[in-house]
Design an enzyme around this catalytic site. Structure first.
Site, PDB file in Angstrom:
ATOM      1  N   ASP A  85      25.623  14.685  50.188  1.00 35.04           N
ATOM      2  CA  ASP A  85      24.353  14.003  50.719  1.00 35.04           C
ATOM      3  C   ASP A  85      24.385  14.958  52.218  1.00 35.04           C
ATOM      4  O   ASP A  85      25.187  15.667  52.690  1.00 35.04           O
ATOM      5  CB  ASP A  85      25.113  12.463  51.307  1.00 35.04           C
ATOM      6  N   HIS A 231      29.828  15.362  51.276  1.00 34.48           N
ATOM      7  CA  HIS A 231      28.879  15.720  52.395  1.00 34.48           C
ATOM      8  C   HIS A 231      28.497  17.152  52.623  1.00 34.48           C
ATOM      9  O   HIS A 231      29.831  18.016  52.593  1.00 34.48           O
ATOM     10  CB  HIS A 231      28.810  15.070  53.691  1.00 34.48           C
TER      11      HIS A 231
END
Length: 706
Positions: A85, A231
């Site tokens: 992400d 992430h």
């Protein structure tokens, strides 16, 4: 800037200026909105009731069917879908791609639209590497906290950005701050249902919480079969990369496959983005890049302007202190007699003040003066008022209206003294002003002396603002100019000149609308020095309305530009002329033209800062500059023997009066560039200076250095 045919003053530029400011503000707002991009852990979404059971008890990949029901699917056994992400990120995404390529693993990247626009080449690397890209909104907004239209717009913008970066039509979505299906709130579910029903929502089976940087072993332990959340942006992702290096080969050795979400679920490949979507994305990227450039440029401009402003304040304070000591030493010497002093008063429709002006001159304590009033074709009773006074040593000369420079030159021709004082017809002198004004002329190198002009009508906000401007701006500058030996202006209200300096300068020129500035520059060019005498006090009537102020300052500003252009070659000369060119004209160009021209942009940036920057920092910067200005103003008032009362209006002056002054500069600049010629705008007099005729002794004494 020679003589030209009279033209209408330009008007369309105001609309263009307003349009430019609106475009600039819109660009800054776009940058402010975009740079509000968050990352996992930087925002706490609004918590609330859980979503419907079909969503919270389903698998990680969910679809909203046309009938409103939710269906979900889980990944098959022995399958791991790594998802990343908040990217793309120039520091961490390439490193993750290298690890994945080395181990022949594929992953799904949920990217933020504004980040895609910043680093489209990295998104292209992700797609070319066989990975999948899903949407993660445009600015990483918390889906349950924004209106449906905003979330829908964010997803469209992100899809367009992806298309412009070379990606396919997006089908996958992960809303920011989402996690496992069970953690899905009713607000988040409702946001998905209302804003993005056409997308597959990809939640997670295992949240590594790598954004917390819990350590490599903890991240490795969280990578399990199913959909794994990691992430690739929003902070230091070194632990994430190190965990991938350990976990991927370890799990591959046990027979696990690392694939994209679509590969795991055998979804059809996404369709290519259509050209219109790519063009929309490209235009969006250009707008975002331009907005970022504007913000960076204005940040630099603000920093430079602030540094220059502080440097100017420091120089003013230092030179003011030096000048104050010099003036105090000069005042300790006994007054010298310099022979006959001729006072020339050009007057056009000055019936409101002319009697007070003439009486204050005749009542001065200098022993040998003559007053020559040149009536320049007045339509009122200016000349008659002076004649009926019947005062000795006062002469009235009438001439057809020819302008102030012509009236001054007429008076100079009739004057009998070798020292001439040029005075406006609305000015009231302190009783010792003439004697104090001419004292510096005992130095044979000095050709002109500027007196201390004070605002007579200083009631109301407009009067107080002009009073502060005279004391702080004009007088501090004059102290500095004397120390730098580059005084560009002896004001028309009160100034003394040697006849030899006037002759060397060729008399008072009518080529500009700022005849006092033009004339003073000519005196400097002739090799004479010009100084400032703060104890020579005179009161003048300032504009009483905004319209009159605009006209006066417009004439001053435009005329000063004309004078600067006329004497521009002094930049390359030596001696007093060179000091004028490189110091005086350079200072005027920077602080009276260039910086005011940038002021609208700085003000727009200030509004932008209030909306998008940290409010405490913005308030601290504003308070710091205001405090510095108030302190400087207090010192200037003290040096001039003035009360501190008007200081309370200074903060208001920065947000109202200053804007009027920079609009004057813009108007003058446009007028100069189009080659127009401005009319002489005369101010309507109301006789405000008369009130100081009786108070002159007390006020003049207060202005003397101690």
């Amino acid at each position: 800037m020679g003589k030209r045919a009279l033209r209408r003053e330009p008007r369309a530029h105001w609309a263009l200026l307003l349009l430019a400011m609106l475009v600039l503000f819109a660009g800054l707002c776009l940058n402010g909105y975009v740079t509000g991009t968050g990352a996992e852990g930087t925002h706490v979404p609004v918590e609330g009731a859980p979503g419907p059971a079909a969503a919270t008890e389903g698998a990680a990949v969910q679809r909203l069917e046309p009938d409103g029901t939710v269906t979900s699917r889980a990944l098959p056994a022995k399958t791991i879908a790594l998802t990343f992400d908040d990217g793309p990120d120039p520091a961490w995404t390439p490193g993750i791609l290298e690890v994945l390529a080395r181990h022949r693993a594929h992953a799904t990247f949920f990217q933020v639209g504004s980040q895609i626009n910043r680093y489209p080449e990295i998104t292209r690397q992700v797609v070319d590497g066989g990975h999948e890209v899903g949407l993660h909104t445009f600015t990483h907004v918390a889906a349950g906290t924004v209106p449906a239209w905003q979330l829908e717009a964010e997803l469209k913008l992100t899809a367009n950005a992806l298309a412009a970066a070379g990606g396919p039509r997006a089908t996958l979505l992960r809303l920011p701050y989402s996690a496992t299906p069970r953690a899905q709130s009713a607000a988040e579910y409702d946001a998905w249902r209302r804003s993005a029903p056409g997308y597959l929502q990809v939640l997670t089976d295992h949240d590594t919480e790598d954004w917390r940087r819990p350590g490599v072993p903890a991240i490795v332990a969280a990578i399990k079969p199913g959909i794994v959340m990691l992430h690739d942006s929003g902070g230091d992702r070194a632990q994430t990369i190190a965990a991938l290096e350990q976990a991927i080969p370890k799990l591959q050795a046990k027979g696990y496959r690392f694939v994209t979400v679509s590969e795991a679920l055998r979804l059809p490949p996404p369709a290519a983005a259509d050209p219109a979507q790519r063009w929309r994305g490209l235009i969006l990227r250009i707008a975002q890049d331009t907005a970022a450039w504007l913000a960076r440029t204005l940040t630099v401009l603000m920093t430079v302007a602030a540094a220059i402003g502080l440097l100017r304040l420091l120089i003013q304070l230092v030179t003011a202190r030096i000048h104050w000591r010099r003036a105090r030493a000069r005042h300790e010497r006994p007054l010298a007699y310099l022979g006959l002093v001729s006072v020339v008063v050009p007057a056009y429709n000055e019936a409101a003040n002319i009697e007070a002006t003439v009486r204050s001159l005749i009542g001065n304590d200098y022993p040998d003066i003559e007053v020559i009033v040149v009536d320049d074709g007045s339509s009122d009773d200016t000349a008659g008022i002076v004649e009926r006074l019947g005062l000795p040593r006062v002469t009235v000369i009438r001439q057809p209206n020819a302008g102030k420079p012509a009236a001054l030159n007429t008076g100079i021709r009739y004057a009998g003294g070798d020292i001439l004082v040029l005075v406006d017809g609305d000015t009231v002198f302190a009783p010792d002003a003439l004697g104090r004004l001419v004292q510096p002329l005992t130095d044979p190198e000095i050709g002109a002396v500027s007196g201390n002009t004070k605002v007579a009508n200083r009631t109301g906000l407009l009067g107080r603002w002009q009073h502060l401007e005279y004391v702080i701006g004009f007088n501090l500058d004059r102290r500095m100019f004397e120390i730098a030996r580059c005084m560009p202006t002896v004001p028309g209200a009160i100034g003394a000149f040697r006849r030899a300096a006037i002759q060397d300068a060729g008399g008072v020129s009518a080529q500009t609308l700022a005849e006092d500035t033009d004339f003073t520059m000519a005196v400097l060019r002739a090799g004479w020095h010009v100084v400032y005498e703060p104890a020579a006090v005179a009161w003048t009537e300032a504009p009483a309305t905004v319209r009159q102020l605009w006209r006066q300052r417009y004439r001053w500003c435009y005329g000063t530009m004309q004078a600067m252009w006329k004497h521009r070659d002094t930049v390359f000369q030596r001696g007093p002329a060179g000091h004028l060119g490189r110091r005086g004209i350079g200072y005027l160009l920077l602080f009276q033209v260039l910086l005011p021209l940038t002021a609208p942009m700085i003000d727009v940036y200030g509004v932008y800062g209030l909306l998008f920057l940290h409010p405490v920092k913005v308030a601290a910067v504003w308070a710091g500059f205001t405090a510095a200005q108030v302190a400087t103003a207090a010192l200037a008032l003290r040096m001039d023997g003035e009360r501190y009362g008007p200081l309370w209006t200074l903060p208001l002056q920065q947000v109202v009066y200053r804007q009027l002054m920079y609009l004057v500069v813009i108007q003058s600049t446009i007028m100069a560039l189009v080659g127009g010629r401005l009319r002489w705008h005369r101010m309507v007099r109301i006789g405000a200076a008369q009130q100081y005729a009786a108070a002159a002794p007390r006020e003049a004494d207060a202005a003397r250095p101690r």
